[in-house]
Design an enzyme around this catalytic site. Sequence first.
Site, short mmCIF file in Angstrom:
data_model
loop_
_atom_site.label_atom_id
_atom_site.label_comp_id
_atom_site.label_asym_id
_atom_site.label_seq_id
_atom_site.Cartn_x
_atom_site.Cartn_y
_atom_site.Cartn_z
N LEU A 45 33.61 17.35 -1.44
CA LEU A 45 34.16 16.16 -0.77
C LEU A 45 35.65 16.33 -0.49
O LEU A 45 36.39 16.88 -1.30
CB LEU A 45 33.91 14.92 -1.63
CG LEU A 45 32.45 14.64 -1.97
CD1 LEU A 45 32.33 13.35 -2.77
CD2 LEU A 45 31.57 14.57 -0.72
N HIS A 49 35.41 12.65 3.86
CA HIS A 49 34.37 11.93 3.12
C HIS A 49 34.96 10.65 2.50
O HIS A 49 34.33 9.61 2.48
CB HIS A 49 33.80 12.81 2.00
CG HIS A 49 33.10 14.04 2.47
ND1 HIS A 49 33.62 15.30 2.31
CD2 HIS A 49 31.90 14.22 3.11
CE1 HIS A 49 32.79 16.21 2.80
NE2 HIS A 49 31.74 15.59 3.30
N ARG A 199 34.29 23.60 5.07
CA ARG A 199 34.33 25.03 5.37
C ARG A 199 35.74 25.50 5.74
O ARG A 199 35.94 26.69 5.93
CB ARG A 199 33.38 25.37 6.51
CG ARG A 199 31.91 25.24 6.10
CD ARG A 199 31.02 25.62 7.26
NE ARG A 199 29.64 25.79 6.86
CZ ARG A 199 28.66 24.95 7.21
NH1 ARG A 199 28.92 23.89 7.91
NH2 ARG A 199 27.42 25.19 6.82
P1 AMP Z 1 28.86 16.98 5.15
O1 AMP Z 1 29.12 16.83 3.68
O2 AMP Z 1 29.74 17.99 5.81
O3 AMP Z 1 27.40 17.12 5.47
O4 AMP Z 1 29.29 15.62 5.80
C1 AMP Z 1 28.87 14.38 5.29
C2 AMP Z 1 29.41 13.29 6.20
O5 AMP Z 1 30.84 13.37 6.23
C3 AMP Z 1 28.93 13.42 7.65
O6 AMP Z 1 28.60 12.13 8.14
C4 AMP Z 1 30.14 14.01 8.34
O7 AMP Z 1 30.20 13.65 9.72
C5 AMP Z 1 31.26 13.36 7.57
N1 AMP Z 1 32.50 14.11 7.72
C6 AMP Z 1 32.69 15.44 7.51
N2 AMP Z 1 33.95 15.80 7.82
C7 AMP Z 1 34.58 14.66 8.25
C8 AMP Z 1 35.90 14.39 8.72
N3 AMP Z 1 36.82 15.33 8.84
N4 AMP Z 1 36.18 13.10 9.06
C9 AMP Z 1 35.23 12.13 8.95
N5 AMP Z 1 33.97 12.33 8.51
C10 AMP Z 1 33.65 13.59 8.17
#
Ligand code: AMP
Length: 298
Positions: A45, A49, A199
């Site tokens: 996170l 997040h 990443r």
């Molecule tokens: P992930 O853990 O990468 O699968 O992402 C979980 C959620 O966090 C998804 O709804 C993503 O779109 C959101 N998310 C990831 N990176 C960002 C960011 N930089 N800004 C806002 N939301 C994000």
Amino acid sequence: MDYTSRLGRSFRLKTTRTITGVRRIVAAWKRAGDSIGFVPTMGALHEGHRSLLRKNRRKSTRSVVSIFVNPTQFEPGEDFRSYPRTWRDDVALCRSEGVDLIFAPTTRTIYPDGSQTTVAVGPAGDQWEGAIRPGHFDGVATVVLKLFEIIGPDIAVFGQKDYQQNVIIRNMATDLHLPVQIVVAPTVRERGGLALSSRNIYLGKPVHADAHNIHRALRWAAMEIHGGAETGGPLKRRMRAMVEENGFFQIDYIGFCDPDTLKSQQRLCAPLVILIAATCRARGRAQGRRYIDNVLVR
Ligand code: AMP
């Protein structure tokens, strides 16, 4: 131990790995009249997040987060095994944002032996990201539907960064009559513009600096469209030059799309969304990793 959330409510962060555990806890909250907000994540996170957790907190009285690195949305050869897993930091971040429950299932729990039913998202999942990662969005939709079924949220919060994913989840919620409201929160960025991502840690320093060009190119194109540019070809060429300038990144696609259907727009006029994806070509752990971003032009 009891903690006091930003809202001043005393709470205890619960964690569970089991479906029966989640259902028991959420059922008790629902009986007490709480509204359930849900943020699905793959962990590692970051501040992006965090902004989702805050939005979720504002919109519901109970906040549930899932942490699950979903194998079915990774292509063979992608980073499923090496995807960052940072459980202790994730718990601390959730605690600091007043999360009530973390659901962190095992792969077996979500995909028991013999399970075979999946969601087919249809044509919206075949274009853009889906064309490069066949089956990716079926994997995403399948796990999100399972999580919705397990948790039963009133709202679910997603980040705008994954624009196509949000279109697909909204389609699924509408098509399958899911009783959940889909909420989208703005993308959180580094100072230079690069969207925060779990990443980004793979990027070395010079490559990291160059990665900001992905967002710069988007911003530039959005301004050109606001200024009256109507054809995509010249904009794409300039964007490609900006992103590929130093040879660290290669554009996978640039799309000028209808914000709801993601169909390519021939004549550019607001509202539209510009989608971009680039693959890192620099040597090292970032090589081959893909970075996606988007901007809405209204
Ligand atoms: P992930 O853990 O990468 O699968 O992402 C979980 C959620 O966090 C998804 O709804 C993503 O779109 C959101 N998310 C990831 N990176 C960002 C960011 N930089 N800004 C806002 N939301 C994000």
